[in-house]
Each structure stands twice: as C-alpha cells, then as structure tokens.
Motif scaffolding. Structure first.
Motif, PDB file in Angstrom:
ATOM      1  N   LEU A   1       0.836  -1.211   0.000  1.00 54.48           N
ATOM      2  CA  LEU A   1       0.000   0.000   0.000  1.00 54.48           C
ATOM      3  C   LEU A   1       0.865   1.252   0.000  1.00 54.48           C
TER       4      LEU A   1
ATOM      5  N   GLU B   1       2.576   1.699  -3.355  1.00 61.11           N
ATOM      6  CA  GLU B   1       1.739   2.341  -4.368  1.00 61.11           C
ATOM      7  C   GLU B   1       1.891   3.855  -4.316  1.00 61.11           C
TER       8      GLU B   1
ATOM      9  N   TYR C   1      -8.007  -4.322  -3.240  1.00 57.44           N
ATOM     10  CA  TYR C   1      -7.385  -3.281  -4.069  1.00 57.44           C
ATOM     11  C   TYR C   1      -7.233  -3.674  -5.536  1.00 57.44           C
TER      12      TYR C   1
ATOM     13  N   ARG D   1      -3.994  -2.502 -10.082  1.00 64.16           N
ATOM     14  CA  ARG D   1      -4.704  -1.973  -8.911  1.00 64.16           C
ATOM     15  C   ARG D   1      -5.944  -1.181  -9.346  1.00 64.16           C
ATOM     16  N   GLU D   2      -6.944  -1.164  -8.466  1.00 63.56           N
ATOM     17  CA  GLU D   2      -8.145  -0.377  -8.744  1.00 63.56           C
ATOM     18  C   GLU D   2      -7.803   1.108  -8.588  1.00 63.56           C
TER      19      GLU D   2
ATOM     20  N   LEU E   1     -13.251   1.588  -5.570  1.00 64.11           N
ATOM     21  CA  LEU E   1     -12.432   1.103  -4.461  1.00 64.11           C
ATOM     22  C   LEU E   1     -13.188   1.226  -3.138  1.00 64.11           C
TER      23      LEU E   1
ATOM     24  N   THR F   1     -12.915   2.367   6.092  1.00 60.12           N
ATOM     25  CA  THR F   1     -12.172   3.192   5.133  1.00 60.12           C
ATOM     26  C   THR F   1     -11.321   4.249   5.833  1.00 60.12           C
TER      27      THR F   1
ATOM     28  N   TYR G   1      -4.495   6.249   1.583  1.00 66.02           N
ATOM     29  CA  TYR G   1      -4.435   5.368   0.408  1.00 66.02           C
ATOM     30  C   TYR G   1      -5.520   5.777  -0.588  1.00 66.02           C
TER      31      TYR G   1
ATOM     32  N   ARG H   1      -6.355   8.127  -5.103  1.00 65.55           N
ATOM     33  CA  ARG H   1      -7.358   7.956  -6.172  1.00 65.55           C
ATOM     34  C   ARG H   1      -8.161   9.241  -6.369  1.00 65.55           C
TER      35      ARG H   1
END
Length: 465
Positions: free
Chosen positions: A213, A216, A366, A395-396, A402, A413, A419, A423
């Motif tokens: 994570l 990313e 993910y 990855r999404e 997500l 969440t 994370y 997005r």
C-alpha cells in the motif's frame, strides 16, 4: 616471519599462482593422513570447495597437530602448489600453522557424517558451516544482489516502506502487534477495551504484512519503485511453505496494466534464474548432486520457456476436465491449491503458467475490477514443484469503485484515508506484484522446506536463535 595478506580460498582456487607463498584462514572440515603427513580440508565460507593443506608431521610434530580436528579454526601459511591428488586444482604445503580456536570432537556437533536437516535446524548457529548451508546462504546473497541490480538497471527506485504500520494490506488480520504497554497493568478505556492512546504511537500498530500500500504511494510519484524487506504473518502454520518472518520483493509501477505486469514478472524471474546459473554454478551443482537431481534441469526449463498465460476460468475448466483426483475439490470460485497449480504447470502445459482474472471474492480489495462484475485483474505466476511464486495485480484506480469494494467487505475506510486520497488526486493506472524471497530461494536451491533457506527461521514456538 613477514606478514602475508590473507587470500580467500575462492580467489586462490580461481587465480592462484603455483609456487607462490600464500596465507589462508578458515575452519577445518576434515583431517586425515598417516604417520608422515596430515591432509587438512580447510573452508573459509567463500566457496563450496575446500582447500587441501598438506602438513608434514616431522616438521610440525604430532602434539602441535593434535588439536587440529573438525571445526577448529586455523591460519595457514605455505606454498601453493599443483595438487597431486584428484578432485582439487591446487593445495598448500604448510610452513606455518596457527590455531585460532579448537573444537573438541566430543562436543562439536558437526563431525564428519551425514546430518539430517531437522537436526541442523536445532543448531542454526552452526549450520552455516556445513556445505549445504554455506551453499544456500551464498546463493541467498547473490539473489538479493541480483534483485537490486535488476531493478536499478531497469530504472526502478528502492523505496523503504514501514515495518511498523497501522494498516493491514491483505485484510488477513493475522498480524503481530507492536506495543510498549505493560501486559500486567494494561490501561483500559471506560468500556474495558485496551486504551491504545497511551501506547507509543497513540494507536494500535502491527508489524507489516506487506509494503504494497505504501509502495503504491511511491509509484504514484516516482513512477517505478520496488520494496525489499522483512514482512510478518502471525499465522499458526507449521507447513514446509510458511514462515512467521520472511522477506518480500514488491515492485509497483505507474501506468502499467496487467499485461505490462506479467511481462515484468516473467522477465524478472528469468533474469534471476540466469543470474543464479551464472554466478552460483558450483553451489547449484552441489545441491543438484546432493538434494535434487532435477534442480539444474528445472532452472533451465524456466529460462528456456515462454510462460503460458490464461485466465482463472480457463484454468479451472482444464482442471475440471483433467480426470485427475485432487485432495481439494476444483470449482469456479475455489481458491486454487498448490496441487492444482502444479498440475497446470507440470502435467498439462509443461511450462510456467501465469493465471489471471480471478473471482473477486478470493482476492484482495485493491485489485482492479473487470467489467463482468465477477472477476478482478489479479495474476499469479505458477512454477513447477512449488506452485505460486508471485502474486500481483493491476490496482483499482477508481476512487468510487475502491470505496464500494471496501464497503462490500465491511472494511473501515477511515484508517486508509491516505491510500484512498491517491485515487482522488491525480489517479493513474498502476500495477505491481509480490515475490516471496524464500519461495524464490526454495525454487533456486531445490530445498524442500522453507526453514532451510533463511538463516534463522521464525515459526510457531520457535524463536531460539
């Protein structure tokens, strides 16, 4: 007597000039001989090959040579000459022998005889001195170096992700807690729960199960990164394939889709195996002879063959129609077991396999969701003898998808707000995978138990060394 710089045995056997006076240091593997001469096999860890030391008994005297037994540590100076016997290129005619440390034959456990791998695990502090574990741990070094070299040469950045973390990348829940709270006087909240606000970080933290994570986040700024570090799973698993502490390699690349990801995984694995064949030839030859007669053949098999790529759905269909009796049933939606994976590689395709597009129910939150609403763009690389060696995915990258997936899985969440923000702010397609270093070492050494490819294995009820 003038001081002569020590020469490593590996360097001497490779580059040594006959007729020169040299100095070597190492541990005695064996000593044999007769009333005139002693032959001492010396090893300093730099090579699987021992160096023969020839000691004239009349010159040294029996009493001086008597403490030189298996396990003793010596400093030897003498002339390097062409060997008279078979099996070695050169040997040293000893002029001077200094004994650094003795090893009593009555108490030193590594006497010249066969030792079981189970017994050697009980003396993990000494097992690196055996031929087997010397070979394995030299290969471990070469593979670690090759991993860094591959990624450096391909423009990746080595990115250090935290070992202590508050996130659970896999959603597995089997994590080791990190705390300084006093177990005998644990602070509690009003409702009786542990009050982690009084812990070191002010919240509950664990040892990481994966650097993905955070990796990313690095990829979304640096483009291409990789992690290589220790990871921890608190699973009470006593199989030959599981450790509680192991090392993981996790590349993550912005703008990659699943096809780029598969290309990277195949190229990476082939590079590592070619590197091992080139730089660990003596050690591989030893392990091939002593433990696994098909090891060299299997390593060359990976390098010479293109990996087959097919979907999970196609793989399940092949397994269902195979007529093979499996211990675990096969059906669409089942998490494939090692026996299923090995059937595809060893029996059906006779080539390494990359399976893709798994049911979303058996994969992590993910992974990028496919348009069919049932599968995700996950990929597993399957090898002979061990099954899955790499697991990864595209990855999404869509924020709403997500969050919806996390909600479907009843995940909180809030702890992963950081994370999710990647997005929101300049999201981009990206992909990556994880390679368990010890799984790689199992394959490259031909060993059958993962506890034999890491110096100090951590398993349930075992943290001795």
């Amino acid at each position: 007597m003038e001081t002569i710089r020590r020469t490593k045995i590996s360097d001497l056997l490779r580059d040594g000039q006959f007729g020169t006076t040299v100095s070597v240091k190492g541990w005695v593997r064996t000593r044999r001989g007769n009333k005139q001469v002693s032959f001492i096999a010396l090893n300093d860890g730099s090579t699987i090959n021992n160096l023969q030391i020839v000691a004239d008994i009349e010159k040294f005297g029996e009493d001086e040579l008597k403490p030189i037994t298996t396990g003793a540590c010596l400093h030897v100076t003498g002339k390097y000459v062409e060997s008279q016997g078979k099996g070695q290129k050169g040997e040293i005619i000893a002029d001077h022998i200094e004994i650094y440390g003795t090893a009593s034959p009555e108490t030193y456990p590594l006497q010249k005889k066969g030792h079981s791998l189970e017994f050697l695990r009980e003396i993990a502090h000494l097992r690196p001195r055996t031929n087997t574990f010397g070979a394995i741990f030299r290969m471990r070094h070469h593979m670690a170096y090759a991993i860094h070299k591959y990624f450096n040469d391909h423009g990746f950045y080595y990115f250090h992700t935290p070992i202590i973390t508050a996130s659970d990348a896999e959603g597995a829940g089997s994590m080791f807690q990190s705390t300084i709270l006093d177990f005998n006087n644990t602070p509690r909240t009003e409702d009786g729960k542990v009050d982690y606000t009084q812990d070191f970080f002010g919240r509950q933290t664990n040892l990481t199960v994966s650097g993905q994570l955070e990796g990313e986040l690095g990829a979304m700024a640096l483009g291409a990164i990789y992690t290589f570090g220790p990871t921890f799973r608190a699973e009470n698993s006593n199989t030959p394939r599981h450790l509680a502490e192991f090392w993981m390699i996790e590349p993550e690349v912005a703008f990659y889709d699943i096809h780029d990801n598969m290309d990277l995984a195949e190229d990476f694995l082939k590079y590592l195996i070619r590197y091992a064949l080139e730089h660990c030839a003596d050690d591989i030859a030893f392990l091939n002879e002593m433990y696994d007669k098909e090891l060299l053949e299997r390593l060359n098999f990976i390098v010479k063959n293109d990996f087959v790529r097919l979907t999970y759905t196609e793989g399940v269909k092949i397994l269902e129609e195979s007529g093979q009796k499996f211990e675990f049933p096969v059906y669409w939606g089942a998490d494939l077991q090692s026996e299923h994976e090995r059937y595809l590689v060893e029996k059906h395709f006779k080539r390494p396999v990359i399976l893709t597009d798994y049911p979303k129910e058996i994969k992590s939150f993910y992974m990028k969701q496919n348009e069919d609403g049932k599968t995700v763009r996950g990929m597993d690389v399957l090898f002979p003898k061990i099954g899955e060696i790499i697991g990864g995915s595209e990855r999404e990258s869509d924020y709403d998808k997500l969050v919806n997936r996390m909600n479907e899985l009843n995940m909180h969440t809030e702890p992963l707000w950081w994370y999710l923000e990647t997005r929101k702010f300049g999201t981009a397609p990206h992909a990556g995978f994880g390679l368990g270093f010890e799984r790689l070492m199992l394959f490259i050494t031909g060993m059958g138990n993962i506890r034999d490819v890491i110096p100090f294995p951590r398993t349930p009820n075992n943290a001795e060394f």
